[in-house]
Enzyme design. Sequence first.
Site, short mmCIF file in Angstrom:
data_model
loop_
_atom_site.label_atom_id
_atom_site.label_comp_id
_atom_site.label_asym_id
_atom_site.label_seq_id
_atom_site.Cartn_x
_atom_site.Cartn_y
_atom_site.Cartn_z
N LYS A 92 56.55 -41.07 -42.18
CA LYS A 92 56.31 -41.99 -43.29
C LYS A 92 56.60 -43.40 -42.78
O LYS A 92 57.41 -43.59 -41.88
CB LYS A 92 57.27 -41.66 -44.43
CG LYS A 92 56.87 -42.20 -45.78
CD LYS A 92 56.03 -41.22 -46.57
CE LYS A 92 55.62 -41.82 -47.89
NZ LYS A 92 54.77 -40.94 -48.68
N GLY A 192 55.39 -43.71 -65.17
CA GLY A 192 54.61 -44.37 -64.11
C GLY A 192 53.12 -44.13 -64.32
O GLY A 192 52.62 -43.03 -64.07
N GLY A 194 50.55 -45.19 -62.70
CA GLY A 194 49.87 -45.71 -61.50
C GLY A 194 48.74 -44.79 -61.10
O GLY A 194 48.14 -44.10 -61.93
N VAL A 196 48.65 -41.91 -59.42
CA VAL A 196 48.87 -40.49 -59.71
C VAL A 196 49.01 -40.28 -61.22
O VAL A 196 48.36 -39.41 -61.81
CB VAL A 196 50.13 -39.97 -58.98
CG1 VAL A 196 50.42 -38.52 -59.37
CG2 VAL A 196 49.95 -40.07 -57.46
P1 NAD Z 1 51.45 -46.47 -57.86
O1 NAD Z 1 52.09 -47.67 -57.27
O2 NAD Z 1 49.98 -46.48 -58.06
O3 NAD Z 1 52.10 -46.16 -59.28
C1 NAD Z 1 53.45 -46.22 -59.54
C2 NAD Z 1 53.61 -46.67 -60.99
O4 NAD Z 1 54.96 -46.54 -61.36
C3 NAD Z 1 53.21 -48.13 -61.20
O5 NAD Z 1 52.35 -48.24 -62.32
C4 NAD Z 1 54.56 -48.81 -61.47
O6 NAD Z 1 54.43 -49.93 -62.32
C5 NAD Z 1 55.33 -47.70 -62.12
N1 NAD Z 1 56.77 -47.82 -62.08
C6 NAD Z 1 57.56 -48.26 -61.07
N2 NAD Z 1 58.86 -48.19 -61.44
C7 NAD Z 1 58.88 -47.65 -62.70
C8 NAD Z 1 59.90 -47.32 -63.63
N3 NAD Z 1 61.18 -47.52 -63.34
N4 NAD Z 1 59.55 -46.82 -64.83
C9 NAD Z 1 58.25 -46.61 -65.15
N5 NAD Z 1 57.24 -46.90 -64.31
C10 NAD Z 1 57.55 -47.42 -63.11
O7 NAD Z 1 51.91 -45.23 -56.97
P2 NAD Z 1 51.28 -43.77 -56.93
O8 NAD Z 1 50.38 -43.69 -55.76
O9 NAD Z 1 50.81 -43.39 -58.27
O10 NAD Z 1 52.57 -42.90 -56.55
C11 NAD Z 1 53.52 -42.57 -57.54
C12 NAD Z 1 54.58 -41.65 -56.93
O11 NAD Z 1 53.94 -40.47 -56.43
C13 NAD Z 1 55.33 -42.24 -55.73
O12 NAD Z 1 56.64 -41.74 -55.72
C14 NAD Z 1 54.58 -41.68 -54.54
O13 NAD Z 1 55.37 -41.63 -53.38
C15 NAD Z 1 54.26 -40.31 -55.04
N6 NAD Z 1 53.12 -39.68 -54.38
C16 NAD Z 1 51.91 -40.28 -54.41
C17 NAD Z 1 50.84 -39.66 -53.79
C18 NAD Z 1 49.45 -40.24 -53.85
O14 NAD Z 1 48.50 -39.54 -53.49
N7 NAD Z 1 49.30 -41.47 -54.31
C19 NAD Z 1 51.02 -38.45 -53.11
C20 NAD Z 1 52.28 -37.85 -53.12
C21 NAD Z 1 53.34 -38.49 -53.75
#
Ligand code: NAD
Length: 367
Positions: A92, A192, A194, A196
């Site tokens: 990572k 969150g 975002g 996912v």
């Molecule tokens: P992203 O940045 O698109 O979304 C994260 C969201 O969380 C954002 O909207 C942000 O504003 C929000 N956020 C941050 N802190 C917060 C809080 N305290 N309370 C509420 N919301 C909060 O990221 P993502 O790609 O959706 O990933 C989300 C999680 O999933 C991460 O931990 C990432 O490591 C994990 N993950 C993602 C993937 C992937 O394919 N994108 C794969 C495996 C794991």
Amino acid sequence: MISDTVIEGTRQLSVFDQVAEMEHEQVVFCYDQATGLKAIIAIHNTILGPSMGGTRMWNYATEDEAITDALRLSRGMTYKNAIAGLNIGGGKAVIIGDARRQKNEALMRRFGRFIESLGGRYVTAEDVNMTTRDMEYIRMETRHVAGISEAMGGSGDPSPVTAYGVYIGMKAARKKVTGSDSLTGAKVLVQGAGNVGLNLIDYLVKEGVLVSVSDIFEEKLSQISSKYKVDIVSSDDIFEADIDIYAPCALGATLNDESIRKMKCSIVAGGANNQLLDEVRHGRMLIERGIVYAPDFLINGGGITNIYYDYIGNYKKELVMKQVESIYETCLSVLNKSEKENITPQEAAMAIAADRIAAIGNNKLSF
Ligand code: NAD
């Protein structure tokens, strides 16, 4: 200058103590004066194959926090990739900085050159605050990157596939708790909204789930309310909410002493990495509170599965989705193993992953 001590909870550990404790192979500090790049690439284990895992850009409060994040996330990737049945190890990267202000082509390409210098020992893709466009900049400097946009011939953003796996894992946990994997009528809180979280909400709404959402950015919440009928929950009220399932899809460590004591749900199943602040202590606390935990690294493995097939040049979306569906059976067997052997679901899932690595590399990881 990176300080030589790291504060983790109440313990103070040097970087090398952390690396030794978590059993990493290599940690690379990348610095470039011209672009201001400060990044850490952590390679945890390469027994199954080259290390693979996304890059996260985050405005860490301290460099120590960034190091700990890189080390914890890369270790998680080893177990995630192993239990997903992929022929890759765990790695990572984190870039220290404000993605909204500091991200640009030059920074990404410089970072790409650092990845290239590792000769394929580390392969990157998207994580928090990274986009397919960023991957394309990195691709200009190295081929050890996946998650390029579909328009450019890649597999695109892995998040929808991650969300699908989380949804499947959530159904398996629901089956374990209620005897049926239907989520219709269940109350699910997604933390969150975002990449996912949004995709997960789409699956949940389609199944008739009563969804509530929390995010720190107002714009994300309005985006979601304009598309779906969901309740908005303030960040302060998440753990008091009257819900069946908590789905952490933001950052890690939300399962801790304070939150677990308050939680009213019967299941935790979400996409965020490293949800348990302390794997052992908080895994056990969840059991004591009667909450079933679907291990994060097991149910969020859809995205890396997508990326893996893209990277090895054998990408077929339908086959990837089929493989991701196997998360259902794996999750059920992990939850059954946990119950039978009186260990936490996290320990049960890690044991399965560690056994696979041991069988290939004659190397038993401790956990
Ligand atoms: P992203 O940045 O698109 O979304 C994260 C969201 O969380 C954002 O909207 C942000 O504003 C929000 N956020 C941050 N802190 C917060 C809080 N305290 N309370 C509420 N919301 C909060 O990221 P993502 O790609 O959706 O990933 C989300 C999680 O999933 C991460 O931990 C990432 O490591 C994990 N993950 C993602 C993937 C992937 O394919 N994108 C794969 C495996 C794991």
